[in-house]
Design an enzyme around this catalytic site. Structure first.
Site, mmCIF file in Angstrom:
data_model
loop_
_atom_site.group_PDB
_atom_site.id
_atom_site.type_symbol
_atom_site.label_atom_id
_atom_site.label_comp_id
_atom_site.label_asym_id
_atom_site.label_seq_id
_atom_site.Cartn_x
_atom_site.Cartn_y
_atom_site.Cartn_z
ATOM 1 N N ARG A 218 0.946 -1.201 -0.004
ATOM 2 C CA ARG A 218 0.096 0.129 -0.015
ATOM 3 C C ARG A 218 1.004 1.049 -0.012
ATOM 4 O O ARG A 218 0.326 2.363 -0.551
ATOM 5 C CB ARG A 218 -1.082 -0.075 1.323
ATOM 6 C CG ARG A 218 -2.167 -0.855 0.917
ATOM 7 C CD ARG A 218 -2.979 -1.007 2.168
ATOM 8 N NE ARG A 218 -2.642 -2.093 3.194
ATOM 9 C CZ ARG A 218 -2.761 -2.332 4.201
ATOM 10 N NH1 ARG A 218 -3.296 -1.266 4.988
ATOM 11 N NH2 ARG A 218 -2.364 -3.431 5.141
ATOM 12 N N GLU B 123 0.721 -5.642 13.441
ATOM 13 C CA GLU B 123 -0.489 -5.794 14.248
ATOM 14 C C GLU B 123 -0.954 -7.029 14.116
ATOM 15 O O GLU B 123 -1.563 -7.873 14.949
ATOM 16 C CB GLU B 123 -1.515 -4.766 13.827
ATOM 17 C CG GLU B 123 -2.543 -4.535 15.103
ATOM 18 C CD GLU B 123 -3.523 -3.337 14.276
ATOM 19 O OE1 GLU B 123 -3.475 -3.184 13.346
ATOM 20 O OE2 GLU B 123 -4.713 -3.434 15.361
HETATM 21 O O1 LIG Z 1 2.780 -0.114 11.932
HETATM 22 P P1 LIG Z 1 2.725 -1.784 11.789
HETATM 23 O O2 LIG Z 1 2.110 -2.475 12.892
HETATM 24 O O3 LIG Z 1 4.009 -2.373 11.338
HETATM 25 O O4 LIG Z 1 1.573 -1.907 10.336
HETATM 26 C C1 LIG Z 1 1.742 -1.012 9.417
HETATM 27 C C2 LIG Z 1 1.966 -1.818 8.042
HETATM 28 O O5 LIG Z 1 0.995 -2.744 7.913
HETATM 29 C C3 LIG Z 1 0.288 -2.713 6.466
HETATM 30 O O6 LIG Z 1 0.995 -3.463 5.672
HETATM 31 P P2 LIG Z 1 0.947 -5.053 5.465
HETATM 32 O O7 LIG Z 1 2.144 -5.624 5.902
HETATM 33 O O8 LIG Z 1 -0.432 -5.545 5.939
HETATM 34 O O9 LIG Z 1 1.056 -5.034 3.798
HETATM 35 P P3 LIG Z 1 0.449 -4.621 2.560
HETATM 36 O O10 LIG Z 1 0.616 -2.925 2.333
HETATM 37 O O11 LIG Z 1 1.017 -5.614 1.380
HETATM 38 O O12 LIG Z 1 -1.211 -4.674 2.586
HETATM 39 C C4 LIG Z 1 0.709 -1.203 6.416
HETATM 40 O O13 LIG Z 1 0.468 -0.834 4.832
HETATM 41 C C5 LIG Z 1 1.621 -0.716 6.934
HETATM 42 O O14 LIG Z 1 2.922 -1.056 6.232
HETATM 43 N N1 LIG Z 2 -5.602 -1.887 11.298
HETATM 44 C C1 LIG Z 2 -5.019 -1.947 10.666
HETATM 45 N N2 LIG Z 2 -5.671 -1.462 9.176
HETATM 46 C C2 LIG Z 2 -5.168 -1.330 7.984
HETATM 47 N N3 LIG Z 2 -3.758 -1.638 7.867
HETATM 48 C C3 LIG Z 2 -3.096 -1.898 8.895
HETATM 49 N N4 LIG Z 2 -1.489 -2.188 9.160
HETATM 50 C C4 LIG Z 2 -1.526 -2.587 10.414
HETATM 51 N N5 LIG Z 2 -2.764 -2.443 11.231
HETATM 52 C C5 LIG Z 2 -3.558 -2.177 10.461
#
Ligand SMILES: O=P(O)(O)OC[C@H]1O[C@H](OP(=O)(O)OP(=O)(O)O)[C@H](O)[C@@H]1O
Ligand SMILES: Nc1ncnc2[nH]cnc12
Length: 168
Positions: A56, A93
């Site tokens: 993202r 998370e």
């Molecule tokens: O602060 P944190 O607890 O580390 O979480 C935040 C991260 O979680 C999500 O990524 P995700 O790993 O779900 O990947 P995506 O972007 O591929 O959906 C979001 O895009 C952040 O990169």
């Molecule tokens: N609750 C949440 N929603 C979307 N992206 C996330 N990345 C980590 N936690 C998330």
């Protein structure tokens, strides 16, 4: 900035029970919101490269780089970058992950803005900061569309400018 919170969709129990997922796709689909967010993520900051974190983060970081005349550097999930990399592992998370950056992605002294969509626990951003620093480049700020303040992710980014456009 306009409060675009109404364009963030809450999805309960995704991707795991107990997680309230913040879905940014309605905001991305709104031209006024998307462009204002891209404008604000890098506004007033001086940087040579923008790092986007897969997946993202790419959506937001690439247009920030384009509009500011900076280069774009992808930080990718493990195994996706073809040349020599540095890697860092972390918890987030709803799981754990490893991210990588090309070892030669930056010029010496590059000023780097890291961009992602969500600051939750801060694990992902902390790992990205470590990767950039390992290459010898300098992180000038970390900018997010949204901060989940109850998870205190900012505490994992001490001494850094942390910009978040929406707080929930
Ligand atoms: O602060 P944190 O607890 O580390 O979480 C935040 C991260 O979680 C999500 O990524 P995700 O790993 O779900 O990947 P995506 O972007 O591929 O959906 C979001 O895009 C952040 O990169
Ligand atoms: N609750 C949440 N929603 C979307 N992206 C996330 N990345 C980590 N936690 C998330």
């Amino acid at each position: 900035m306009t409060d675009w919170t109404a364009l963030i969709r809450d999805v309960p129990d995704y991707p795991k029970p107990g997680i309230l997922f913040k879905d940014i796709t309605p905001l991305l689909a709104d031209h006024a919101a998307f462009t204002q967010v891209v404008d604000e993520l890098g506004d007033g900051l001086a940087f040579d490269k923008v790092v986007g974190i897969e997946a993202r983060g790419f959506i937001l970081a690439a247009p920030v780089a384009y509009r500011s005349g900076a280069g774009f550097v992808p930080v990718r999930k493990e195994g996706k970058l073809p040349s020599e990399t540095y890697e860092a592992s972390y918890d987030l998370e709803y799981g754990s992950a490893t991210i990588e950056v090309h070892a030669d992605a930056f010029e010496p002294g590059d000023r780097v803005l890291i961009v992602d969509d969500v600051l939750a626990t801060g694990g992902t951003a902390r790992a990205a900061v470590e990767l950039v620093r390992r290459t010898g480049a300098q992180v000038v700020a970390v900018s997010f569309l949204m901060e989940l303040s109850f998870l205190s992710g900012r505490d994992r980014l001490p001494g850094l400018e942390v910009r978040t456009l929406l707080t929930v």
